[in-house]
Scaffold this active site. Sequence first.
Site, PDB file in Angstrom:
ATOM      1  N   SER A 102       0.843  -1.330  -0.069  1.00 26.88           N
ATOM      2  CA  SER A 102      -0.178   0.303   0.110  1.00 26.88           C
ATOM      3  C   SER A 102       0.698   1.647  -0.228  1.00 26.88           C
ATOM      4  O   SER A 102       1.497   1.516  -0.946  1.00 26.88           O
ATOM      5  CB  SER A 102      -1.006  -0.113   1.069  1.00 26.88           C
ATOM      6  OG  SER A 102      -1.864   0.438   1.215  1.00 26.88           O
ATOM      7  N   ASP A 241      -2.726   6.543  -3.442  1.00 26.37           N
ATOM      8  CA  ASP A 241      -1.042   6.137  -2.521  1.00 26.37           C
ATOM      9  C   ASP A 241      -0.603   5.022  -3.919  1.00 26.37           C
ATOM     10  O   ASP A 241      -1.434   4.603  -4.998  1.00 26.37           O
ATOM     11  CB  ASP A 241      -1.960   5.464  -1.278  1.00 26.37           C
ATOM     12  CG  ASP A 241      -2.921   3.808  -1.233  1.00 26.37           C
ATOM     13  OD1 ASP A 241      -3.227   4.105  -2.245  1.00 26.37           O
ATOM     14  OD2 ASP A 241      -2.650   3.452  -0.209  1.00 26.37           O
ATOM     15  N   ASP A 243      -0.985   1.576  -3.415  1.00 24.81           N
ATOM     16  CA  ASP A 243      -2.132   1.025  -4.994  1.00 24.81           C
ATOM     17  C   ASP A 243      -3.113   1.193  -4.881  1.00 24.81           C
ATOM     18  O   ASP A 243      -4.024  -0.293  -5.393  1.00 24.81           O
ATOM     19  CB  ASP A 243      -1.851  -0.698  -3.899  1.00 24.81           C
ATOM     20  CG  ASP A 243      -3.009  -0.162  -2.500  1.00 24.81           C
ATOM     21  OD1 ASP A 243      -2.484   0.536  -2.266  1.00 24.81           O
ATOM     22  OD2 ASP A 243      -3.878  -0.959  -1.995  1.00 24.81           O
ATOM     23  N   ASP A 245      -5.624   2.426  -3.390  1.00 23.04           N
ATOM     24  CA  ASP A 245      -6.716   2.099  -2.043  1.00 23.04           C
ATOM     25  C   ASP A 245      -7.378   3.830  -1.801  1.00 23.04           C
ATOM     26  O   ASP A 245      -7.936   3.493  -0.466  1.00 23.04           O
ATOM     27  CB  ASP A 245      -6.709   0.978  -1.807  1.00 23.04           C
ATOM     28  CG  ASP A 245      -5.737   1.300  -0.467  1.00 23.04           C
ATOM     29  OD1 ASP A 245      -5.230   1.551  -0.653  1.00 23.04           O
ATOM     30  OD2 ASP A 245      -6.113  -0.007  -0.118  1.00 23.04           O
TER      31      ASP A 245
END
Length: 447
Positions: A102, A241, A243, A245
């Site tokens: 992440s 960010d 990833d 999400d």
Amino acid sequence: MTTRKYFGTDGIRGRVGQFPITPEFMLKLGWAAGMAFRKMGACRILVGKDTRISGYMFESALEAGLSAAGADVLLLGPMPTPAIAYLTRTFHAEAGIVISASHNPHYDNGIKFFSGQGTKLPDEIEMMIEELLDAPMTVAESENLGKVSRINDAAGRYIEFCKSSVPTSTDFAGLKVVIDCAHGATYKVAPNVFRELGAQVVVLSAQPDGLNINKDCGSTHMEALQAAVVAEHADMGIGFDGDGDRVLMVDHTGTIVDGDELLYIIARDLHERGRLQGGVVGTLMSNLGLELALAEQNIPFVRANVGDRYVIAELLERNWQIGGENSGHIVCFQHATTGDAIIASLQVILALRRSGISLAEARLKLRKCPQILINVRFEGSSVDPVTHPSVQEACARVTEQMAGRGRVLLRKSGTEPLVRVMVEGEDEAQVRAYAEELAKLVAEVCA
């Protein structure tokens, strides 16, 4: 509930090369997951990743383990985490696996799973995988080994899905937006979503090299985005960010608009149009101002534990549709099964266009209370600083002194060796003093 040995609050995460984030463990994890899902019959597993360099190594290891268990594997390559949730559903796969840490730096990585419905794995499946991880590894007979193939049109499928979350008549012509992709998983898809909807797009941090993910960019380092929005005379900036999400935004003045403010903009728009189902789910870290502003609109609000899986669980339990965290995880259940940064940002823009006001004006409709958050590191300490009597006593005293006009929250991070000390109230100087006092005490207890 049985204690988990490997799975944390959001899958498995850690430093690359240190157990369990090693190729050997990922091989075994792939096998264990494949065996668990094979118990339901023949199975296909989607595997996607963000752009960090170790993702290639772990993708290969997982692929080998899954195949050894007899599971077929569909490789997506670098894709946002919510895209993997969506594609797992549309391919009717038994599960999706995300290789990502992440918003963490490149030297961390992790694994999280989605069910065939694009939601978090049920606890019983996680526990089954945990049990298999401690069992001897076997290999399927040659004719039963899993097949591996690559999905070449994954990005295009997800772009169309994102666009389907807005009315077909939507046209962002005249909108100038700066997008910071954090050198991460949104670097290909996000600019195309906004361009195809008619916006003028300036792109930052979309040249991943495997090492620069989240480095001084994206939703955890917004300075470059703030400067670019002002320099480009853009209407807004959007920071993802690594990833994809979580999302934060920047108004035309260069001011950051956080997850609480974005959540309020979306919720208020739904409420005004009579489309809000139930209320809004925040977390223990959500600003008190969000709760008060929603109350003024007669919108119910509840707090879940920190972490998007807890927000999602609360939404499911109440049959509500929208929730999120101030860090920028925003869940819009009417469109997606998990936090989706691109879809959330599209809903914010739609809300602004319906109301005819700028992001800067919309942000001011939520009056946030001063909130001071201090992270205290505690590695190797045998003492639990959160439950330590002297810390508990100090928290109770501070809470009493704020006389119902503030909050104190101490919690351990689910992903890092940190204690988060948060104090919130009306007077910023007083709040800061309380937070520093408590953080100092926590550090002393940890030492």
